[in-house]
Design a protein around this motif. Structure first.
Motif, PDB file in Angstrom:
ATOM      1  N   ASN A 197      37.617  48.877  41.673  1.00 52.35           N
ATOM      2  CA  ASN A 197      37.604  49.533  42.980  1.00 52.35           C
ATOM      3  C   ASN A 197      36.784  50.819  42.919  1.00 52.35           C
ATOM      4  N   GLY A 226      35.682  44.861  42.782  1.00 47.43           N
ATOM      5  CA  GLY A 226      35.994  45.806  43.845  1.00 47.43           C
ATOM      6  C   GLY A 226      35.398  45.296  45.135  1.00 47.43           C
ATOM      7  N   HIS A 235      42.762  46.584  48.984  1.00 53.39           N
ATOM      8  CA  HIS A 235      43.724  46.781  47.911  1.00 53.39           C
ATOM      9  C   HIS A 235      44.714  45.622  47.806  1.00 53.39           C
TER      10      HIS A 235
END
Length: 407
Positions: A197, A226, A235
């Motif tokens: 990420n 990511g 997420h």
């Protein structure tokens, strides 16, 4: 003026102060007029807030417009800028086998860097935290900054991380080992985030016209992704968006989670053992063949190494198709410490994408950030947090300045 329903003058002043600080964090020297234009605040509000922020230690006065040679006539305008030593931010890439730390100022300029190797499986959780603490101390010292200067630290780990900085208990014990308790073990404010990420944030910040739909494929020993979809970093409820466990359903060779570096090494060692094909790789002790040896050999025309490169490219193409099909990403960036050596792998993957799969297929690109992609993403996340809510952070006051509440 800042929009919104402030319930009190104090809250309105806080909102206005945050708006001015967001501007100051990205601007250089500025006048009240410039700040008014950028924030929509009135002149009286800007002048009052600038005075408050100078007293608080965020801003400093610099040469006025006449002294700076910007104006000749009329009353000179006061000019302000962010204090360069108002605070320091840090980012740590806490990988499985290596750690990298960088310290930067509040504009993101890197002040110092430090790296070392660590076998986490042998060292254990507490040693990971102790190593991180020592690295940050050493890097701050190299930067000429003190621990008290640190405003925010971002730690990137190869594990899913939820909004509270926790990782699931899965991963055969690997995820809890990686998420070793940095938030509690390091001083000051700490944010723990998935390394891929952070790589995605770093890549997005590098683009002059960022794509709203990009996957950053962090590869080396493992694959991690990511994902930025519709302009937002994904997420998931447990931080698992971008985890590549789905590859187990595509590749049944037992190495689905292995990254390009691990696969190059594994396949090369197997090839020189199981085949009699001539290769310069045979000049290297089998157990010491590394991914870079394969890449160098292929570049020199070695047929066995070239075959491995071809297989790696085909695998990368299939991973890219899955990511593109699931999330409709238009661009996939291959990142990590070995990314700069992956041109032949990526070229092969591009060929497979255009010849074996129907359009649309994603654009493949190679990161230019090398092994610093995670820490650069950590600095980017730290800057985002400070810009979003600057009032949540306290600047380091000048050594000569008394505290505003001192008697």
């Amino acid at each position: 003026m800042v929009s919104g329903s402030a319930r009190s003058p104090q809250l309105m002043r806080q909102l206005n102060s945050s708006a001015l600080m967001r501007f100051a964090l990205r601007a250089h020297a500025f006048t009240a007029a410039t700040a008014m234009e950028e924030t929509g605040l009135t002149r009286a509000t800007v002048i009052g807030l600038c005075s408050d922020l100078v007293d608080a230690g965020w801003l400093e006065k610099v040469a006025d417009s006449r002294e700076a040679g910007l104006t000749r006539m009329g009353r000179p305008a006061h000019r302000y800028r962010l204090r360069e030593d108002a605070g320091t931010i840090a980012a740590l890439d806490a990988g499985e086998h290596s750690f990298t730390a960088i310290v930067a100022d509040l504009r993101g300029s890197v002040l110092a860097r430090h790296s070392l190797t660590l076998d986490s499986a042998v060292a254990g959780r507490q040693s990971r935290v102790d190593t991180a603490r020592d690295m940050l101390s050493r890097t701050l010292e190299k930067a000429g900054r003190a621990p008290g200067d640190l405003v925010l630290t971002v730690v990137g780990i190869p594990a899913p991380v939820d909004g509270d900085g926790r990782s699931p208990s899965g991963g055969s014990g690997f995820w809890p080992l990686m998420n070793a308790g940095f938030d509690a073990g390091l001083s000051g404010r700490v944010v723990v985030e998935n390394d891929a990420n952070l790589a995605a944030l770093a890549e997005q910040a590098q683009q002059t016209t960022p794509s709203d739909n990009t996957a950053t494929l962090l590869t080396g020993e493992r694959f991690g992704t990511g994902l930025i979809v519709d302009g937002r970093l994904l997420h998931g409820s447990r931080g698992g968006a971008g985890e590549t466990r789905f590859l187990d359903t595509i590749f049944d060779d037992g190495y689905a989670s292995d990254g390009i570096g691990a696969l190059a090494r594994r396949w090369a060692r197997a090839a020189v053992t199981e085949s009699d094909q001539p290769s310069v790789l045979r000049d290297i002790d089998t157990e010491h063949i590394e991914a870079t040896d394969v890449f160098y050999a292929a570049a020199a025309g070695d047929a066995l190494a070239h075959g491995i490169i071809s297989d790696l490219g085909s695998r990368l193409a299939r991973v890219s198709v899955v990511l593109s099909s699931l999330l409709d990403v238009e661009r996939i960036v291959v990142a990590g410490a070995i990314a700069r050596a992956l041109d032949p792998v990526v070229e092969r993957a591009r060929h497979v994408l255009t010849t074996e799969f129907p359009p649309p297929v994603p654009e493949l690109a190679i990161s230019a950030l090398g092994g610093d992609v995670v820490v650069r993403g950590g600095i980017e996340l730290a800057l985002q947090r400070i810009r979003e809510q600057p009032s949540d952070f306290l600047p380091r006051r000048p050594a000569s300045a008394p505290h505003p509440h001192a008697g």
